[in-house]
Design a protein around this motif. Structure first.
Motif, mmCIF file in Angstrom:
data_model
loop_
_atom_site.group_PDB
_atom_site.id
_atom_site.type_symbol
_atom_site.label_atom_id
_atom_site.label_comp_id
_atom_site.label_asym_id
_atom_site.label_seq_id
_atom_site.Cartn_x
_atom_site.Cartn_y
_atom_site.Cartn_z
ATOM 1 N N ASP A 100 0.774 -1.095 0.081
ATOM 2 C CA ASP A 100 0.029 0.069 -0.143
ATOM 3 C C ASP A 100 0.848 1.425 -0.049
ATOM 4 O O ASP A 100 1.645 1.593 1.029
ATOM 5 N N ALA A 101 1.067 1.717 -1.243
ATOM 6 C CA ALA A 101 2.021 3.051 -1.307
ATOM 7 C C ALA A 101 1.409 4.154 -0.425
ATOM 8 O O ALA A 101 2.328 4.798 0.005
ATOM 9 N N ALA A 102 0.254 4.423 -0.230
ATOM 10 C CA ALA A 102 -0.162 5.358 0.645
ATOM 11 C C ALA A 102 0.241 5.400 2.255
ATOM 12 O O ALA A 102 0.810 6.149 2.685
ATOM 13 N N THR A 103 0.180 4.139 2.499
ATOM 14 C CA THR A 103 0.493 3.803 3.977
ATOM 15 C C THR A 103 1.930 3.182 4.119
ATOM 16 O O THR A 103 2.500 3.302 5.356
#
Length: 128
Positions: A100-103
């Motif tokens: 998960d690139a966002a987190t």
């Protein structure tokens, strides 16, 4: 009762129940499958060179996975090899690193056939 290993909690520490170390594995197939899942978790979380008695054991996270533009086929194969080396895993149906690139969190999902079940067993391991 045949015991396979000590039970590790979610943090990787030995679990204590009623003043004694908890065990994983046992008389039923479900208990053996739990032991296989724990074995997979231990193998995929071991970094290459981390185990001082055999530095060839482990997954090459630093050299092949946690690098810029990592080859997804190499990543999948390294994970498959680590999972396949777990005792009582007869076949690795699938293994995948999910990021998960966002987190900036990652997990490894897998599906295997074991010596204790005719149906595929699936699970996931959170990567620290």
């Amino acid at each position: 009762m045949p015991v396979r290993d000590f039970f590790l909690d979610a943090n990787g520490r030995l679990a204590v129940v009623a003043g004694d170390f908890a065990l994983v594995g046992g008389a039923t197939d479900a208990e053996h499958i739990d032991a296989v899942k724990q074995g997979i978790r231990i193998r995929v979380l071991l970094f290459l060179g981390e185990y001082y008695l055999d530095e060839s054991e482990g997954v090459d996270y630093l050299g092949q996975i946690l690098i810029r533009n990592a080859n997804p086929l190499v990543v999948r194969e390294l994970l498959r090899q680590a999972i396949a080396s777990t005792p009582d895993v007869t076949e690795v149906v699938g293994a995948e690193l999910l990021v998960d690139a966002a987190t900036r969190e990652a997990s490894i999902s897998y599906e295997v056939l074991t010596a204790y079940s005719a149906a595929a067993v699936s699970g996931s391991v959170e990567v620290p």
